[in-house]
Design a protein around this motif. Structure first.
Motif, PDB file in Angstrom:
ATOM      1  N   HIS A  16      -5.821 -19.188 -11.861  1.00  0.00           N
ATOM      2  CA  HIS A  16      -4.974 -18.463 -12.594  1.00  0.00           C
ATOM      3  C   HIS A  16      -4.876 -19.119 -13.941  1.00  0.00           C
ATOM      4  CE1 HIS A  16      -1.072 -15.947 -12.335  1.00  0.00           C
ATOM      5  NE2 HIS A  16      -1.377 -16.201 -13.730  1.00  0.00           N
ATOM      6  N   HIS A  18      -5.424 -17.991 -18.506  1.00  0.00           N
ATOM      7  CA  HIS A  18      -5.987 -16.741 -19.330  1.00  0.00           C
ATOM      8  C   HIS A  18      -6.458 -17.365 -20.648  1.00  0.00           C
ATOM      9  CE1 HIS A  18      -3.218 -13.993 -17.217  1.00  0.00           C
ATOM     10  NE2 HIS A  18      -2.653 -15.100 -16.705  1.00  0.00           N
ATOM     11  N   HIS A 195      -1.920  -9.451 -11.031  1.00  0.00           N
ATOM     12  CA  HIS A 195      -0.633 -10.026 -11.260  1.00  0.00           C
ATOM     13  C   HIS A 195       0.464  -9.169 -10.640  1.00  0.00           C
ATOM     14  CE1 HIS A 195      -2.397 -12.775 -13.921  1.00  0.00           C
ATOM     15  NE2 HIS A 195      -1.543 -13.132 -14.701  1.00  0.00           N
ATOM     16  N   HIS A 219       0.836 -14.760  -8.812  1.00  0.00           N
ATOM     17  CA  HIS A 219       2.163 -14.931  -8.812  1.00  0.00           C
ATOM     18  C   HIS A 219       2.790 -14.553  -7.648  1.00  0.00           C
ATOM     19  CE1 HIS A 219       2.193 -16.007 -13.118  1.00  0.00           C
ATOM     20  NE2 HIS A 219       1.963 -14.870 -13.518  1.00  0.00           N
ATOM     21  N   ASP A 276      -1.909 -21.014 -15.846  1.00  0.00           N
ATOM     22  CA  ASP A 276      -1.313 -19.848 -16.659  1.00  0.00           C
ATOM     23  C   ASP A 276      -1.741 -19.960 -17.949  1.00  0.00           C
ATOM     24  OD1 ASP A 276      -0.900 -17.245 -16.451  1.00  0.00           O
ATOM     25  OD2 ASP A 276       1.354 -17.539 -16.344  1.00  0.00           O
TER      26      ASP A 276
HETATM   27 ZN   LIG Z   1      -1.001 -15.033 -15.544  1.00  0.00          ZN
END
Ligand SMILES: [Zn+2]
Length: 341
Positions: A16, A18, A195, A219, A276
């Motif tokens: 997870h 980005h 997500h 999440h 994240d």
């Molecule tokens: Zn994320």
């Protein structure tokens, strides 16, 4: 060895993270200069990642994309985030990127993806880290654009692009809007995640599992509000990819001790931890673990379980997973034996 050093040293998979959220501010500024792009609303790199809410954050996110233009820019940003991850013993990563963000900025898909693949290959040869890509649907855009994104992936297949995901703000943009894009992706052999229930009701988790066909949930914190959905996810061993630092800041009053991850873990949700958008939330692949240990009371046995959960959630074949479970666990246990009492 103290707990922080231990948590930095243990082997990790990363499911997870980005791409755009992992670029160092100085790199964004550097690339903006290279291409003569002006980045509104800030003067210094330290100002770039300073924002009061999720919408300002996403605005900055999209603005930064304007500075990433040519194939070498994409190579550089992929390489830098992977080189950093390798310092934290991340051995395998499945990384989100948003093709439509770059296409809207005028960058052809092939330029973006082939640059990222250049960076992935360079990082693997220099640092041993392996990375695959997840093309993420921007849920604040239209379902039609998501279909276009999947069509583009199918027209330009790359072995490194193994699945699709869905990100950006969830509240007003529920997952059911994108069922067709998910069906099309699945029909073309792509893996599926989204997500869900980050800042929306737990039914979004069931929509992702049942309508979209997602194999894991990114999440999912509001799952704790539905006993039935939580029990179902425990029974079906759905892997959740949770990011403590980035979501505490936005949703849970900046106090990690109140974060639903604690309850999810206690109830037997099969979760793993990741970071994240690390520089944007002033974290890194170890810091989320360290803060989770300090504020949520997790100990070595919890982190060992999260590590193995992450391996189970990886989109690799079963023999690779079995080999990783053995080798990661052996390395983890050797480090745990050196932990201060
Ligand atoms: Zn994320």
């Amino acid at each position: 060895m103290d707990m922080s050093s231990f948590l930095k040293a243990i082997p990790k998979v990363s499911l997870h993270l980005h791409l755009m959220g992992s670029i160092q501010a100085a790199t964004v500024v550097d690339l903006a200069k290279k291409h003569g792009v002006s980045l509104p609303d800030f003067d210094e790199p330290e100002d770039l990642y300073d924002y009061p809410d999720i919408y300002k954050f996403l605005h900055m996110y999209d603005n930064s994309a304007l500075a990433i233009v040519d194939r070498d820019d994409f190579r550089r940003i992929a390489y830098e985030t992977l080189a950093e991850a390798a310092e934290h013993n991340v051995r395998y990563r499945e990384m989100f990127f948003n093709p439509t963000t770059h296409m809207a900025a005028g960058v052809p898909y092939e330029t973006a993806v082939d640059g990222l693949i250049d960076g992935i290959r360079d990082a693997e040869s220099d640092h041993g880290i392996v990375c695959r890509l997840i093309a993420a649907v921007n849920r604040m855009e239209t379902p039609e654009l998501a279909m276009t994104m999947v069509d583009t992936l199918v027209e330009h297949p790359r072995a490194e692009v193994i699945g699709i995901g869905m990100d950006y703000a969830e509240g007003e943009f529920p997952p059911e809007r994108f069922w067709k894009a998910y069906r099309l992706a699945k029909a073309n052999g792509l893996r599926l995640t989204a997500h869900a229930s980050e800042d929306a009701p737990p039914r979004n988790i069931e929509t992702c599992l049942d309508l979209l066909g997602c194999e894991r949930i990114d999440h999912g914190y509001h799952v704790i509000e539905s006993e039935a959905i939580m029990q179902r996810c425990v029974d079906e061993e759905v892997v959740f990819t949770c990011t403590p630092v980035s979501t505490a800041w936005v949703y849970f009053g900046d106090d990690l001790a109140n974060h639903p991850i604690k309850t999810m873990a206690a109830r037997g949700i099969k979760l793993m931890l990741d970071c994240d958008d690390p520089p944007m939330f002033k974290t890194n692949p170890s810091k989320d673990f360290i803060l989770a240990a300090e504020h949520m009371g997790f100990g070595p046995a919890d982190f060992r379980r999260f590590m193995l959960n992450g391996i189970d959630g990886c989109w690799v074949d079963d023999s690779t997973k079995a080999a990783w479970r053995t080798s990661y666990a052996a390395d983890f246990d050797a480090l745990a034996a050196q932990l201060d009492a």
